[in-house]
Write a protein that holds these residues in place. Structure first.
Motif, short mmCIF file in Angstrom:
data_model
loop_
_atom_site.label_atom_id
_atom_site.label_comp_id
_atom_site.label_asym_id
_atom_site.label_seq_id
_atom_site.Cartn_x
_atom_site.Cartn_y
_atom_site.Cartn_z
N ILE A 41 0.87 -1.17 0.00
CA ILE A 41 0.00 0.00 0.00
C ILE A 41 0.90 1.22 0.00
O ILE A 41 2.00 1.18 0.56
N ASP A 42 0.46 2.28 -0.65
CA ASP A 42 1.23 3.52 -0.64
C ASP A 42 0.83 4.36 0.57
O ASP A 42 -0.17 4.10 1.23
N PHE A 43 1.60 5.42 0.85
CA PHE A 43 1.29 6.30 1.97
C PHE A 43 -0.05 7.00 1.79
O PHE A 43 -0.65 7.46 2.75
N ASP A 44 -0.56 7.05 0.56
CA ASP A 44 -1.88 7.65 0.31
C ASP A 44 -3.00 6.62 0.51
O ASP A 44 -4.16 6.89 0.22
N PRO B 258 5.40 5.41 16.65
CA PRO B 258 5.45 5.66 15.21
C PRO B 258 5.99 4.47 14.43
O PRO B 258 7.12 4.05 14.62
N THR B 259 5.15 3.91 13.58
CA THR B 259 5.56 2.81 12.71
C THR B 259 4.90 2.95 11.35
O THR B 259 3.98 2.20 11.07
N PRO B 260 5.22 3.84 10.47
CA PRO B 260 6.25 4.86 10.63
C PRO B 260 5.76 6.13 11.31
O PRO B 260 6.55 6.93 11.77
N ASN B 261 4.44 6.36 11.38
CA ASN B 261 3.90 7.56 12.01
C ASN B 261 2.82 7.17 13.00
O ASN B 261 2.29 6.07 12.96
N ASP B 262 2.48 8.09 13.88
CA ASP B 262 1.44 7.87 14.88
C ASP B 262 0.70 9.19 15.05
O ASP B 262 1.22 10.11 15.66
N TYR B 263 -0.49 9.30 14.46
CA TYR B 263 -1.18 10.59 14.36
C TYR B 263 -2.37 10.77 15.28
O TYR B 263 -2.64 11.87 15.74
N ASN C 25 -6.39 -3.91 12.33
CA ASN C 25 -6.21 -3.94 13.77
C ASN C 25 -5.10 -2.98 14.20
O ASN C 25 -3.93 -3.19 13.87
N GLN C 26 -5.48 -1.92 14.89
CA GLN C 26 -4.53 -0.94 15.41
C GLN C 26 -3.70 -0.31 14.29
O GLN C 26 -2.48 -0.17 14.41
N VAL C 27 -4.37 0.09 13.21
CA VAL C 27 -3.71 0.71 12.06
C VAL C 27 -4.18 2.14 11.85
O VAL C 27 -3.38 3.01 11.49
N LEU C 28 -5.45 2.41 12.08
CA LEU C 28 -6.04 3.70 11.72
C LEU C 28 -5.29 4.88 12.33
O LEU C 28 -5.18 5.94 11.71
N SER D 232 -4.32 9.87 6.24
CA SER D 232 -5.70 10.27 6.00
C SER D 232 -6.64 9.11 6.36
O SER D 232 -6.81 8.19 5.56
N PRO D 233 -7.24 9.13 7.55
CA PRO D 233 -8.18 8.06 7.90
C PRO D 233 -9.30 7.92 6.88
O PRO D 233 -9.70 6.81 6.56
N GLU D 234 -9.79 9.05 6.35
CA GLU D 234 -10.87 8.99 5.36
C GLU D 234 -10.40 8.26 4.09
O GLU D 234 -11.10 7.40 3.56
#
Length: 120
Positions: free
Chosen positions: A48-51, A105-110, A67-70, A75-77
């Protein structure tokens, strides 16, 4: 009346699979288990891409496990739009995330979600 589902004929996408901790438990129960994650994850079957876009076809799968990805996506949407695109009609999205957890962060945590935030 509930319709009977033959689980061993279902396809499952683990969307943001990480190290696929559920693979050994779920794989024997479904026809196909596809781990999808960022290119930096060599364990993923598909990337999957970062988009949040994949090259998988629309209506590809019966079940999406997220599971524990969102909390990690830009962009959650966009992520959820892609999940719905991948699901077959009447497919199932199994989604979990958290409202409170340490920064990881894996890679980020927003995001930190509340019930109202998820409903919104």
């Amino acid at each position: 009346m509930l319709k009977k589902i033959q689980v061993d004929q279902l396809h499952l996408v683990d969307f943001g699979c990480g190290d696929m901790p559920y693979y050994e438990v779920i794989k024997p129960l479904v026809r196909e288990y596809v781990g999808v994650d960022l290119k930096m994850n060599p364990l993923a079957h598909h990337h999957i891409d970062f988009d949040s876009k994949t090259s998988l076809p629309s209506e590809f799968t019966d079940i999406i496990l997220s599971n524990q990805v969102l909390e990690h996506v830009d962009s959650p949407e966009g992520y959820l739009d892609e999940a719905w695109r991948l699901l077959k009609p009447e497919g199932t999205l199994i989604l979990s995330t958290h409202g409170y957890w340490y920064y990881h962060p894996t890679p980020n945590d927003y995001w930190r979600w509340t019930s109202a935030g998820l409903q919104n």
